[in-house]
Scaffold this motif. Structure first.
Motif, PDB file in Angstrom:
ATOM      1  N   PRO A 176      -3.356   0.638  -2.998  1.00  0.00           N
ATOM      2  CA  PRO A 176      -2.625  -0.616  -3.149  1.00  0.00           C
ATOM      3  C   PRO A 176      -1.934  -0.668  -4.516  1.00  0.00           C
ATOM      4  O   PRO A 176      -2.495  -0.236  -5.527  1.00  0.00           O
ATOM      5  N   VAL A 177      -0.713  -1.188  -4.523  1.00  0.00           N
ATOM      6  CA  VAL A 177       0.104  -1.254  -5.739  1.00  0.00           C
ATOM      7  C   VAL A 177       0.637  -2.666  -5.894  1.00  0.00           C
ATOM      8  O   VAL A 177       1.040  -3.305  -4.917  1.00  0.00           O
TER       9      VAL A 177
ATOM     10  N   ASP B  13       0.870  -1.168   0.000  1.00  0.00           N
ATOM     11  CA  ASP B  13       0.000   0.000   0.000  1.00  0.00           C
ATOM     12  C   ASP B  13       0.912   1.224   0.000  1.00  0.00           C
ATOM     13  O   ASP B  13       1.664   1.436   0.945  1.00  0.00           O
ATOM     14  N   TRP B  14       0.886   1.999  -1.099  1.00  0.00           N
ATOM     15  CA  TRP B  14       1.678   3.223  -1.188  1.00  0.00           C
ATOM     16  C   TRP B  14       0.782   4.386  -0.779  1.00  0.00           C
ATOM     17  O   TRP B  14      -0.332   4.537  -1.314  1.00  0.00           O
TER      18      TRP B  14
ATOM     19  N   HIS C  84      -1.883   0.135 -10.372  1.00  0.00           N
ATOM     20  CA  HIS C  84      -2.583   0.817  -9.279  1.00  0.00           C
ATOM     21  C   HIS C  84      -3.745   1.613  -9.851  1.00  0.00           C
ATOM     22  O   HIS C  84      -3.757   1.963 -11.044  1.00  0.00           O
ATOM     23  N   ASP C  85      -4.734   1.893  -9.022  1.00  0.00           N
ATOM     24  CA  ASP C  85      -5.860   2.727  -9.434  1.00  0.00           C
ATOM     25  C   ASP C  85      -5.400   4.165  -9.640  1.00  0.00           C
ATOM     26  O   ASP C  85      -4.379   4.582  -9.084  1.00  0.00           O
TER      27      ASP C  85
ATOM     28  N   ASP D 234       6.694  -2.089   6.672  1.00  0.00           N
ATOM     29  CA  ASP D 234       6.290  -0.684   6.700  1.00  0.00           C
ATOM     30  C   ASP D 234       7.541   0.190   6.764  1.00  0.00           C
ATOM     31  O   ASP D 234       8.339   0.058   7.703  1.00  0.00           O
ATOM     32  N   PHE D 235       7.697   1.072   5.774  1.00  0.00           N
ATOM     33  CA  PHE D 235       8.881   1.927   5.765  1.00  0.00           C
ATOM     34  C   PHE D 235       8.688   3.079   4.780  1.00  0.00           C
ATOM     35  O   PHE D 235       7.762   3.081   3.957  1.00  0.00           O
ATOM     36  N   GLU D 236       9.585   4.055   4.861  1.00  0.00           N
ATOM     37  CA  GLU D 236       9.578   5.193   3.952  1.00  0.00           C
ATOM     38  C   GLU D 236      10.434   4.891   2.720  1.00  0.00           C
ATOM     39  O   GLU D 236      11.310   4.036   2.753  1.00  0.00           O
TER      40      GLU D 236
END
Length: 240
Positions: free
Chosen positions: A231-232, A8-9, A188-189, A65-67
């Motif tokens: 979401p990607v 998830d971006w 992705h959308d 989870d990270f940047e």
């Protein structure tokens, strides 16, 4: 076939700079050509959060989870169905050494690992009006930063707009060590975007990205916005 990566971006802060095409030509993977909007070539500095990351469908402990902060530009490739519009990364910064090492060794992606942190002014995942979005990374004893303040409400980019050009590239291309290229689909959308004011890249550009980018990235950005993300799914790459 399972995708290579899914995540998830979220809260993609994008600062976009007009550059001379000659600056980018050494980085263009074989089989692609520079893409432009309105006759202008762009590079973008992009910071975002990756959440719930899975590799080959498997969650990797302590690496979900990270940047990420990346410097990218835009290319296209002629395919049977028409033009495939994609991105090429000059550099990708993440806080996890294992992620950077695997990406470099297996795909020749230009990853670097550095300490990172972020600030997102949000409530229940929704950005607050006039909230700050900021991503920071530490190199050579100082924190470098990418930040901006959102304004208004999120909107779908207009067809043919600069915002659509920046966000709607759904292919990635990577030059390989033997001179070939790797192509991969990124699904992705469409993303809504917020306008941004007070956009700032507070960075020693030469130290982080190299002296060739010092001039273009030290002035004000041509445009800046935050994309909400989604979401990607990143598919396995194929040689072209």
């Amino acid at each position: 076939m399972r995708p290579f990566l899914s995540a998830d971006w979220r809260h993609l802060l994008m600062l976009n700079y007009a550059v001379d095409p000659d600056l980018l030509r050494p980085f263009v993977p074989r089989g692609t050509e520079l893409d432009a909007w309105g006759g202008t070539c762009y590079v973008s500095v992009v910071g975002f959060l990756m959440r719930g990351t899975r590799v080959l469908g498997v969650p990797v402990p302590f690496h979900r989870d990270f940047e990420e902060v990346n410097l990218r530009f835009y290319v296209r490739r002629r395919a049977p169905e028409g033009w495939r519009r994609g991105v090429v990364f000059v550099q990708e910064i993440v806080p996890r050494r294992a992620i950077a090492a695997v990406a470099r060794l297996r795909f020749n992606e230009p990853y670097r690992a550095m300490p990172m942190r972020h600030r997102i002014d949000a409530t229940d995942g929704e950005l607050r009006p006039n909230g700050t979005v900021a991503y920071e990374w530490r190199l050579r004893g100082r924190w470098h930063a990418l930040r901006g303040t959102v304004t208004g409400s999120p909107q779908r980019p207009e067809a043919g707009s600069e915002h659509e050009f920046i966000t709607e590239h759904h292919w990635g291309y990577t030059a390989q060590r033997d001179g070939g290229s790797l192509e991969y689909l990124v699904e992705h959308d469409p993303w809504r975007v917020w306008s941004v004011h007070d956009a700032l890249l507070d960075c020693d550009v030469s130290a982080v990205y190299g002296s060739r980018f010092a001039g273009p990235l030290q002035g004000p950005a041509r445009s800046a916005f935050v994309a909400e993300g989604s979401p990607v799914v990143v598919h396995r790459g194929v040689r072209i």
